[in-house]
Write a protein that holds these residues in place. Sequence first.
Motif, PDB file in Angstrom:
ATOM      1  N   GLU A  80      73.943  74.037 -11.558  1.00 42.01           N
ATOM      2  CA  GLU A  80      74.208  75.367 -12.094  1.00 42.01           C
ATOM      3  C   GLU A  80      75.674  75.712 -11.920  1.00 42.01           C
ATOM      4  O   GLU A  80      76.274  75.409 -10.900  1.00 42.01           O
TER       5      GLU A  80
ATOM      6  N   VAL B  21      58.912  65.605  -5.219  1.00 46.00           N
ATOM      7  CA  VAL B  21      60.144  66.359  -4.953  1.00 46.00           C
ATOM      8  C   VAL B  21      60.094  67.669  -5.740  1.00 46.00           C
ATOM      9  O   VAL B  21      59.769  67.680  -6.928  1.00 46.00           O
ATOM     10  N   MET B  22      60.415  68.766  -5.077  1.00 42.10           N
ATOM     11  CA  MET B  22      60.427  70.067  -5.765  1.00 42.10           C
ATOM     12  C   MET B  22      61.698  70.223  -6.612  1.00 42.10           C
ATOM     13  O   MET B  22      62.713  69.619  -6.326  1.00 42.10           O
TER      14      MET B  22
ATOM     15  N   GLY C  76      63.177  73.182  -6.861  1.00 44.40           N
ATOM     16  CA  GLY C  76      63.953  74.161  -6.108  1.00 44.40           C
ATOM     17  C   GLY C  76      63.615  74.071  -4.628  1.00 44.40           C
ATOM     18  O   GLY C  76      63.220  73.006  -4.149  1.00 44.40           O
ATOM     19  N   ALA C  77      63.757  75.204  -3.939  1.00 43.89           N
ATOM     20  CA  ALA C  77      63.626  75.193  -2.478  1.00 43.89           C
ATOM     21  C   ALA C  77      62.311  75.811  -2.006  1.00 43.89           C
ATOM     22  O   ALA C  77      61.751  76.692  -2.651  1.00 43.89           O
TER      23      ALA C  77
ATOM     24  N   VAL D 247      62.161  77.965  -5.236  1.00 37.90           N
ATOM     25  CA  VAL D 247      63.168  78.982  -5.585  1.00 37.90           C
ATOM     26  C   VAL D 247      64.435  78.240  -6.000  1.00 37.90           C
ATOM     27  O   VAL D 247      64.930  77.416  -5.247  1.00 37.90           O
ATOM     28  N   ARG D 248      64.940  78.521  -7.212  1.00 37.52           N
ATOM     29  CA  ARG D 248      66.159  77.826  -7.663  1.00 37.52           C
ATOM     30  C   ARG D 248      67.352  78.771  -7.647  1.00 37.52           C
ATOM     31  O   ARG D 248      67.396  79.741  -8.394  1.00 37.52           O
ATOM     32  N   VAL D 249      68.303  78.476  -6.756  1.00 39.21           N
ATOM     33  CA  VAL D 249      69.501  79.311  -6.645  1.00 39.21           C
ATOM     34  C   VAL D 249      70.384  79.050  -7.855  1.00 39.21           C
ATOM     35  O   VAL D 249      70.601  77.904  -8.246  1.00 39.21           O
TER      36      VAL D 249
ATOM     37  N   LEU E 137      76.398  76.383  -3.124  1.00 45.55           N
ATOM     38  CA  LEU E 137      74.998  76.836  -3.047  1.00 45.55           C
ATOM     39  C   LEU E 137      74.711  77.445  -1.669  1.00 45.55           C
ATOM     40  O   LEU E 137      74.176  78.555  -1.565  1.00 45.55           O
TER      41      LEU E 137
ATOM     42  N   SER F 249      69.379  65.312   0.001  1.00 45.10           N
ATOM     43  CA  SER F 249      69.212  64.994  -1.412  1.00 45.10           C
ATOM     44  C   SER F 249      67.988  64.108  -1.648  1.00 45.10           C
ATOM     45  O   SER F 249      67.565  63.367  -0.766  1.00 45.10           O
ATOM     46  N   ASP F 250      67.456  64.196  -2.877  1.00 42.77           N
ATOM     47  CA  ASP F 250      66.394  63.259  -3.255  1.00 42.77           C
ATOM     48  C   ASP F 250      66.974  61.968  -3.833  1.00 42.77           C
ATOM     49  O   ASP F 250      66.237  61.033  -4.131  1.00 42.77           O
TER      50      ASP F 250
ATOM     51  N   ARG G  90      65.069  71.215  -0.182  1.00 35.19           N
ATOM     52  CA  ARG G  90      65.725  72.297   0.558  1.00 35.19           C
ATOM     53  C   ARG G  90      64.664  73.230   1.134  1.00 35.19           C
ATOM     54  O   ARG G  90      63.638  73.459   0.491  1.00 35.19           O
TER      55      ARG G  90
HETATM   56  P1  AMP Z   1      70.432  67.668  -4.638  1.00 37.79           P
HETATM   57  O1  AMP Z   1      71.298  68.042  -3.486  1.00 37.79           O
HETATM   58  O2  AMP Z   1      70.940  68.123  -5.942  1.00 37.79           O
HETATM   59  O3  AMP Z   1      70.056  66.228  -4.600  1.00 37.79           O
HETATM   60  O4  AMP Z   1      69.095  68.490  -4.422  1.00 37.79           O
HETATM   61  C1  AMP Z   1      68.227  68.212  -3.362  1.00 37.79           C
HETATM   62  C2  AMP Z   1      67.008  69.079  -3.498  1.00 37.79           C
HETATM   63  O5  AMP Z   1      67.370  70.440  -3.330  1.00 37.79           O
HETATM   64  C3  AMP Z   1      66.311  69.009  -4.858  1.00 37.79           C
HETATM   65  O6  AMP Z   1      65.343  68.001  -4.863  1.00 37.79           O
HETATM   66  C4  AMP Z   1      65.663  70.369  -4.958  1.00 37.79           C
HETATM   67  O7  AMP Z   1      64.432  70.354  -4.271  1.00 37.79           O
HETATM   68  C5  AMP Z   1      66.623  71.262  -4.175  1.00 37.79           C
HETATM   69  N1  AMP Z   1      67.574  71.972  -5.052  1.00 37.79           N
HETATM   70  C6  AMP Z   1      68.487  71.426  -5.888  1.00 37.79           C
HETATM   71  N2  AMP Z   1      69.189  72.381  -6.526  1.00 37.79           N
HETATM   72  C7  AMP Z   1      68.701  73.560  -6.097  1.00 37.79           C
HETATM   73  C8  AMP Z   1      68.985  74.919  -6.392  1.00 37.79           C
HETATM   74  N3  AMP Z   1      69.929  75.263  -7.269  1.00 37.79           N
HETATM   75  N4  AMP Z   1      68.279  75.873  -5.765  1.00 37.79           N
HETATM   76  C9  AMP Z   1      67.322  75.540  -4.860  1.00 37.79           C
HETATM   77  N5  AMP Z   1      67.001  74.284  -4.549  1.00 37.79           N
HETATM   78  C10 AMP Z   1      67.672  73.299  -5.152  1.00 37.79           C
END
Ligand code: AMP
Length: 269
Positions: free
Chosen positions: A23, A119-120, A122-123, A142-144, A177, A194-195, A227
Motif C-alpha cells: 500500500e 497465511v492471512m 492482513g493481521a 486487518v489490513r493497514v 506500517l 514475512s511469509d 502479523r
Molecule cells: P510481508 O511483510 O509483506 O511479507 O507480510 C507478512 C504478513 O503480514 C502477511 O502475510 C500478512 O499476513 C501481513 N500483512 C502484510 N501487509 C499487511 C498490511 N498492510 N496490514 C496488515 N497486515 C499485513
Amino acid sequence: METALYSVRMRATLQGRHLAGAERLVAGSSAGSVAVALVQRAMNCTCGPADEIHCSLEQVDPDTVRCLRLPDLHTYRVEDWREGRRAARSLLVRAGVRDDIAAEALDLLGEGAAEGGGVMRGAVLMDALTGERLEADRSRGVRVSRMDLSAEFRPELARLLDAAGLAHHRVMEALVLAGKVLHAPGLVAELCWSDDPAYTTGYVAAPHGGYQRISALKPSGDPHGGRVFFVNRGTMPMAELVDYLERAPVLFNAVGRISPPVQWVDSDD
Ligand code: AMP
C-alpha cells in the motif's frame, strides 16, 4: 501546487493463496507509475508469478492526512530463529503483552494464522491480556492502509537506511506500517515476520521500544508468516481502531534514531 493524493493498493494471489500485498499514499502525478511498479512486483514475486492481481487507486482528501514521525529503529542479531522467538517473546512482554499470550501468538504465526493454517492477507488483532482474537475475518484480518513516506522525505530515509546497511524495500515498508500501527490508541505491540520463505528477519514494534528488528524469526524455507497487533481493549472501541488502521491517511516526514545492530542477550525479564 498539486495536492491530490491517491491510496494505491495491490494484492496478489496464486491459486487463492495470498502471495503479496502493498500500500502506498502518493501524489496524483506518480500514482500511475507506482501502481505499475506494484503490479510488476507481484509478477516477479519469488513465490509466483501471481495468477490474480488486484490493484486499486482511490483519491484521498489531503486535508485529512496526519503527518507523523517514524519510530526508532533497533536491530538485534540472534544465533538462529529459536533464539529470535525467545527475543520476540521477551520484547512483547516488555511492551505489556502477557507472557503466555506472547508465546501463543508466536506459535500461531509459526503454524499459519488463517483458517486451515494458511497465511492471512492482513493481521491478527489480539487482546494483549486474554489472547482473544478480535478480527472479524480470520483469513483477511486487518489490513493497514493509506500510509507512506512524504515524497520529500523518501530519499532522505533511503539514504539513511542505505548507510545503515538496510537498503531493502521491505525494511522501509515495514517501518512505515509499524509507524502507523504504533500511533493507534490502545496499541500495545506488533509482532511480524514475512511469509516469503527466503526472508527470515522479523520484528517486534512497541510504543516505547520502537521498531525492533530480529535477524531471524523463522527457519529459511518456511512459507508461514504474518502479523499480530496486540491491543488493550479498554482504550478505544475496536471498530474505531480498525477504522484508523485501515482508513486514516498518514504520511511520515521525519525519522527516529537508527541504531547499529547489537547481539541479542537473553535475560530473565
Ligand atoms: P510481508 O511483510 O509483506 O511479507 O507480510 C507478512 C504478513 O503480514 C502477511 O502475510 C500478512 O499476513 C501481513 N500483512 C502484510 N501487509 C499487511 C498490511 N498492510 N496490514 C496488515 N497486515 C499485513
